[in-house]
Design an enzyme around this catalytic site. Sequence first.
Site, mmCIF file in Angstrom:
data_model
loop_
_atom_site.group_PDB
_atom_site.id
_atom_site.type_symbol
_atom_site.label_atom_id
_atom_site.label_comp_id
_atom_site.label_asym_id
_atom_site.label_seq_id
_atom_site.Cartn_x
_atom_site.Cartn_y
_atom_site.Cartn_z
ATOM 1 N N ARG A 1 19.115 6.302 24.281
ATOM 2 C CA ARG A 1 17.760 6.376 23.488
ATOM 3 C C ARG A 1 17.089 5.156 23.978
ATOM 4 N NH1 ARG A 1 17.546 5.185 17.206
ATOM 5 N NH2 ARG A 1 17.619 3.071 17.743
ATOM 6 N N LYS B 1 5.316 -8.903 16.865
ATOM 7 C CA LYS B 1 5.557 -10.143 15.909
ATOM 8 C C LYS B 1 5.982 -11.264 16.220
ATOM 9 C CE LYS B 1 7.026 -7.867 12.212
ATOM 10 N NZ LYS B 1 7.194 -7.977 11.178
ATOM 11 N N PHE C 1 6.484 -9.467 4.533
ATOM 12 C CA PHE C 1 7.130 -8.387 4.697
ATOM 13 C C PHE C 1 6.425 -6.894 4.671
ATOM 14 C CE2 PHE C 1 9.787 -10.152 1.278
ATOM 15 C CZ PHE C 1 10.321 -10.132 2.236
ATOM 16 N N LYS D 1 7.518 -1.320 11.906
ATOM 17 C CA LYS D 1 8.920 -2.152 12.410
ATOM 18 C C LYS D 1 9.379 -0.547 13.480
ATOM 19 C CE LYS D 1 11.458 0.147 8.829
ATOM 20 N NZ LYS D 1 12.917 -0.505 7.483
ATOM 21 N N TYR E 1 5.822 -3.117 19.413
ATOM 22 C CA TYR E 1 6.292 -4.017 17.888
ATOM 23 C C TYR E 1 6.885 -5.546 18.152
ATOM 24 C CZ TYR E 1 9.897 -4.642 14.158
ATOM 25 O OH TYR E 1 10.443 -5.577 13.309
ATOM 26 N N ASN F 1 0.963 -1.323 0.029
ATOM 27 C CA ASN F 1 -0.658 0.458 0.357
ATOM 28 C C ASN F 1 1.113 1.517 -0.188
ATOM 29 O OD1 ASN F 1 1.309 0.133 2.339
ATOM 30 N ND2 ASN F 1 -0.993 0.440 3.659
ATOM 31 N N ASP G 1 16.176 1.075 23.909
ATOM 32 C CA ASP G 1 17.298 -0.002 23.272
ATOM 33 C C ASP G 1 17.996 -0.535 24.639
ATOM 34 O OD1 ASP G 1 17.219 1.473 20.923
ATOM 35 O OD2 ASP G 1 18.941 2.749 21.408
HETATM 36 P P1 NAD Z 1 10.205 -0.972 4.385
HETATM 37 O O1 NAD Z 1 8.639 -0.477 5.377
HETATM 38 O O2 NAD Z 1 10.784 -0.533 4.360
HETATM 39 O O3 NAD Z 1 8.958 -2.446 4.395
HETATM 40 C C1 NAD Z 1 7.899 -2.648 4.975
HETATM 41 C C2 NAD Z 1 6.461 -2.149 3.400
HETATM 42 O O4 NAD Z 1 5.323 -2.788 3.751
HETATM 43 C C3 NAD Z 1 6.702 -1.217 2.647
HETATM 44 O O5 NAD Z 1 6.866 -1.450 1.298
HETATM 45 C C4 NAD Z 1 5.191 -0.777 3.201
HETATM 46 O O6 NAD Z 1 4.789 0.539 1.695
HETATM 47 C C5 NAD Z 1 4.352 -1.607 3.232
HETATM 48 N N1 NAD Z 1 3.500 -2.181 4.036
HETATM 49 C C6 NAD Z 1 3.183 -1.522 5.548
HETATM 50 N N2 NAD Z 1 1.951 -2.276 5.727
HETATM 51 C C7 NAD Z 1 1.045 -2.643 4.906
HETATM 52 C C8 NAD Z 1 0.258 -2.694 4.518
HETATM 53 N N3 NAD Z 1 -1.391 -2.867 6.014
HETATM 54 N N4 NAD Z 1 -0.764 -3.650 3.650
HETATM 55 C C9 NAD Z 1 0.324 -3.657 2.191
HETATM 56 N N5 NAD Z 1 2.071 -3.124 2.393
HETATM 57 C C10 NAD Z 1 1.910 -2.377 4.320
HETATM 58 O O7 NAD Z 1 10.531 -2.269 5.776
HETATM 59 P P2 NAD Z 1 11.559 -3.354 5.771
HETATM 60 O O8 NAD Z 1 13.034 -3.327 6.809
HETATM 61 O O9 NAD Z 1 11.553 -3.309 4.302
HETATM 62 O O10 NAD Z 1 10.606 -4.653 6.219
HETATM 63 C C11 NAD Z 1 10.336 -5.825 6.123
HETATM 64 C C12 NAD Z 1 9.625 -6.365 7.358
HETATM 65 O O11 NAD Z 1 10.853 -6.725 8.176
HETATM 66 C C13 NAD Z 1 8.449 -5.510 8.509
HETATM 67 O O12 NAD Z 1 7.125 -6.548 8.302
HETATM 68 C C14 NAD Z 1 9.492 -5.211 9.314
HETATM 69 O O13 NAD Z 1 8.701 -5.195 10.481
HETATM 70 C C15 NAD Z 1 10.535 -6.629 9.177
HETATM 71 N N6 NAD Z 1 11.754 -6.034 10.328
HETATM 72 C C16 NAD Z 1 12.575 -5.213 9.940
HETATM 73 C C17 NAD Z 1 13.795 -5.600 10.199
HETATM 74 C C18 NAD Z 1 14.680 -4.084 10.232
HETATM 75 O O14 NAD Z 1 15.641 -3.701 10.692
HETATM 76 N N7 NAD Z 1 14.286 -3.313 8.535
HETATM 77 C C19 NAD Z 1 14.123 -5.658 10.991
HETATM 78 C C20 NAD Z 1 13.113 -6.823 11.521
HETATM 79 C C21 NAD Z 1 12.016 -7.217 11.030
HETATM 80 N N1 UDP Z 2 21.489 4.738 17.677
HETATM 81 C C1 UDP Z 2 22.606 5.734 17.820
HETATM 82 N N2 UDP Z 2 22.783 6.825 16.751
HETATM 83 C C2 UDP Z 2 21.664 7.226 16.229
HETATM 84 C C3 UDP Z 2 20.855 5.804 15.734
HETATM 85 C C4 UDP Z 2 21.558 4.932 16.410
HETATM 86 O O1 UDP Z 2 23.892 5.729 18.163
HETATM 87 O O2 UDP Z 2 21.085 7.524 15.362
HETATM 88 C C5 UDP Z 2 22.517 3.643 18.387
HETATM 89 C C6 UDP Z 2 21.657 2.356 18.392
HETATM 90 O O3 UDP Z 2 21.272 3.123 19.967
HETATM 91 C C7 UDP Z 2 21.931 0.855 18.647
HETATM 92 C C8 UDP Z 2 22.497 0.648 17.559
HETATM 93 O O4 UDP Z 2 22.802 2.494 16.935
HETATM 94 O O5 UDP Z 2 22.723 0.486 19.748
HETATM 95 C C9 UDP Z 2 21.546 0.816 16.170
HETATM 96 O O6 UDP Z 2 20.931 1.171 16.332
HETATM 97 P P1 UDP Z 2 19.486 1.195 14.729
HETATM 98 O O7 UDP Z 2 17.485 1.946 16.144
HETATM 99 O O8 UDP Z 2 20.008 0.186 14.172
HETATM 100 O O9 UDP Z 2 18.491 -0.901 15.148
HETATM 101 P P2 UDP Z 2 18.312 -1.335 16.565
HETATM 102 O O10 UDP Z 2 17.924 -0.221 17.154
HETATM 103 O O11 UDP Z 2 16.902 -1.652 15.988
HETATM 104 O O12 UDP Z 2 18.688 -2.602 17.270
#
Ligand code: NAD
Ligand code: UDP
Length: 344
Positions: A296, A156, A84, A88, A152, A34, A299
């Site tokens: 933060r 999950k 996906f 997040k 969050y 979307n 964290d």
């Molecule tokens: P992203 O936000 O770039 O991608 C998510 C996609 O889902 C986007 O294109 C968004 O438009 C779409 N979307 C959101 N809500 C929707 C809905 N209701 N219907 C249809 N589409 C929808 O995020 P990402 O980093 O690519 O992450 C993908 C998945 O992996 C997510 O579920 C996220 O929670 C999970 N995840 C991400 C990370 C990370 O650090 N990036 C880590 C662990 C898990």
């Molecule tokens: N972090 C930081 N400055 C920033 C963003 C992140 O010091 O502007 C640190 C944060 O505290 C963590 C690490 O970088 O220790 C990874 O953070 P990120 O948000 O990328 O990932 P997540 O918190 O989801 O693991």
Amino acid sequence: MTNRVLITGGAGFIGSHTALVLLEQGYELVILDNFDNSNPKALDRVKDLAGSKALELVEGDVRDPTAVNRAFDNCGSVEGVIHFAGLKAVSESVTNPLRYWDVNVNGSRVLAATMEKRNFRTLVFSSTSTVYGEPENFPLHEEMPTVPVHPYAQTKLAVEQMLNALCRSGNWRIACLRYFNPVGAHPSGRIGEDPLGIPNNLFPFITQVAAGSRKKLNVFGSDYPTHDGTGVRDYLHVMDLAEAHSSTLNHLLKQTSPHQLTLNIGTGCGFSVLDVIRGFEEATGLSIPYQLVSRRPGDVPKLEACPQKAKNILGWSATRDLAQMCRDSWAWQRANPTGYRDVL
Ligand code: NAD
Ligand code: UDP
């Protein structure tokens, strides 16, 4: 069966890289998105990079059964689904938990219910290392306790539990992948992570400092019980993560009986914030001004995977190092200072 795969959220950061890898392996894709947090241009670039047009877009919300049915109608038949679509941002999940339960949990429920009705029962789900909460022992194994500390991660884990129950109820093949910290971009610099507004995550913030669009990086916390006091994470190149999805899908498709898998997807190697700054400076020759500030909220000190189970079962392990993560993040930022948009 066809070789068609439905990808929800396929226009996003991880979804677009995975779509590229699957197109290159000869899959045909239908993407349901979307564009809540992405841009259709990402999909045009994926098609360009793959030199393939076998990617169809259905714009719609995964919570909407009509949209999900429309996506499946467009597929005809699918071999598997990679889910996906979801939200997040940890801090937003604290201020707006209902949105997270709705999109992440209800969205997954609608998708799974539609799959069940249509008798498509092969699913890969995006979970997260944050389900482990604030662990004290490392590296993290999949059997370790899950104690999520924010909505969050709670949403999950709830989806993992729902999917595990589905596996026990019938003939499903499901994998829940617990990603550690995906970073980097495709080495072409044409697709990458495109956060809206001020980036929350470390890598996009660093690349924006490198580009001069932000003055300096705030390092959140220097008194953690880690080797240099700053937070440690298991950073993973997004192309390695994309390949983990294709390996998982190919593994599920080989199973002839019900199958349930939960896998850590990480490198097994943790880096502190200061390690990442130094790594980025060395890999790019740029300097990253920073200041140490307070922690933060929310964290945790450290997250680091044991990736052995994924290696044993899928034969997959990460191959790209921190230098490559830094180079590829920077190549994407440099070539796309405003992401996929014309202006920030
Ligand atoms: P992203 O936000 O770039 O991608 C998510 C996609 O889902 C986007 O294109 C968004 O438009 C779409 N979307 C959101 N809500 C929707 C809905 N209701 N219907 C249809 N589409 C929808 O995020 P990402 O980093 O690519 O992450 C993908 C998945 O992996 C997510 O579920 C996220 O929670 C999970 N995840 C991400 C990370 C990370 O650090 N990036 C880590 C662990 C898990
Ligand atoms: N972090 C930081 N400055 C920033 C963003 C992140 O010091 O502007 C640190 C944060 O505290 C963590 C690490 O970088 O220790 C990874 O953070 P990120 O948000 O990328 O990932 P997540 O918190 O989801 O693991």
